[in-house]
Design an enzyme around this catalytic site. Structure first.
Site, PDB file in Angstrom:
ATOM      1  N   ASP A 158       0.825  -1.054  -0.079  1.00  0.00           N
ATOM      2  CA  ASP A 158      -0.067  -0.019  -0.083  1.00  0.00           C
ATOM      3  C   ASP A 158       0.972   1.228  -0.182  1.00  0.00           C
ATOM      4  O   ASP A 158       1.790   1.218   0.800  1.00  0.00           O
ATOM      5  CB  ASP A 158      -0.863   0.045   1.247  1.00  0.00           C
ATOM      6  CG  ASP A 158      -1.659  -1.077   1.383  1.00  0.00           C
ATOM      7  OD1 ASP A 158      -2.170  -1.590   0.156  1.00  0.00           O
ATOM      8  OD2 ASP A 158      -2.263  -1.592   2.385  1.00  0.00           O
ATOM      9  N   VAL A 159       0.619   2.012  -0.815  1.00  0.00           N
ATOM     10  CA  VAL A 159       1.488   3.321  -1.159  1.00  0.00           C
ATOM     11  C   VAL A 159       0.865   4.589  -1.038  1.00  0.00           C
ATOM     12  O   VAL A 159      -0.229   4.922  -1.837  1.00  0.00           O
ATOM     13  CB  VAL A 159       2.187   3.063  -2.641  1.00  0.00           C
ATOM     14  CG1 VAL A 159       3.136   4.313  -2.912  1.00  0.00           C
ATOM     15  CG2 VAL A 159       2.939   1.786  -2.869  1.00  0.00           C
TER      16      VAL A 159
END
Length: 258
Positions: A131-132
């Site tokens: 997750d960015v």
């Protein structure tokens, strides 16, 4: 015969309800996940991704009783992520009918679990989720714990580490684009896709099938996942569980004749 890149509805669940977030916040209740699964059965989707978005932050494991109910209604392959911390949980997940386990937080906090899971089930069944979030000055930071805890490594470094540990796929999710329906973060997807040899599933931001085409071609993704475009309709985001027709995907060149 057509080549068919995978297009994957990604359903977020919270307290046994189907929800949709925006940038991992403000979950909107949309209804019963099992009803959505039944609708997707008739749409011929390639596979279905189920994510429990609060399991980790609530410090609990998967809700196996409910996940079994979902699996009993699904005619397509299923993947699941949320709160997975042990090999026994992964074993149970496969036992009740899921083909893939998606691991995010434990990938960072106990990477040995990835190796153990791959030894048990094979790399094709183990997906690492990254997750960015986009930060200041173009920096892209990675988060775990349902998007609440920042980690020190960048997306490319984590992607390479996941591949080294034996993961068979990456689910690359943009927190900054989640629920915005403004298209994928193509730069992020391309950077990660070109850094590893395992398939990358892009997620976060899709509005329509043209976004699928862009992320598969320009972003070099192996597959495209989406949430909002499968559960919303129109500018006011009326709730409608739907999926693109095969002919639409052929017409714009996502499905290509061999």
């Amino acid at each position: 015969m057509y080549s068919r890149p995978r297009l994957i509805p990604c359903l977020s669940i919270q307290d046994r309800g189907l929800v949709k977030t925006t940038k991992f916040t403000n979950p909107r209740y949309l209804g019963d996940p099992i009803n959505a699964v039944k609708i997707f059965n008739g749409k011929g989707v390639d596979e279905l991704c189920i994510l429990d978005i609060t399991a980790t932050s609530e410090n609990r494991g998967p809700d196996f009783e409910y996940l079994k109910d979902i699996a009993s209604e699904a005619f397509m392959p299923l993947s699941y992520g949320g709160g997975i911390t042990t090999l026994s949980e992964i074993e149970k997940l496969f036992y009740i009918g899921y083909e893939k386990a998606i691991i995010n937080t434990s990938f960072v906090t106990k990477p040995e679990l990835i190796k153990e899971a791959v030894e048990f089930a094979g790399s094709q069944s183990i997906v690492v989720s990254i997750d960015v979030k986009n930060e200041l000055f173009g920096k892209k930071s990675c988060y775990i714990n349902d998007g609440k805890t920042k980690v020190k490594h960048d997306p490319v470094t984590l992607a390479k580490r996941a591949e080294e540990l034996g993961a068979g796929e990456l689910l690359l999710n943009s927190i900054s684009y989640d629920g915005t329906m403004k298209g994928y973060d193509l730069d992020l997807v391309k950077d990660v896709s070109e850094s590893v040899s395992i398939p990358v599933i892009a997620c976060g931001g899709a509005k329509d099938i043209y976004d699928f085409k862009r992320v598969l071609e320009d972003g070099k993704a192996h597959a495209a996942a989406a949430g909002s475009m499968y559960v919303y309709y129109g500018a006011k985001k009326a709730v409608l569980i739907t999926a693109p027709e095969e002919q639409e995907l052929i017409d714009i060149g996502i499905y290509k004749q061999n």
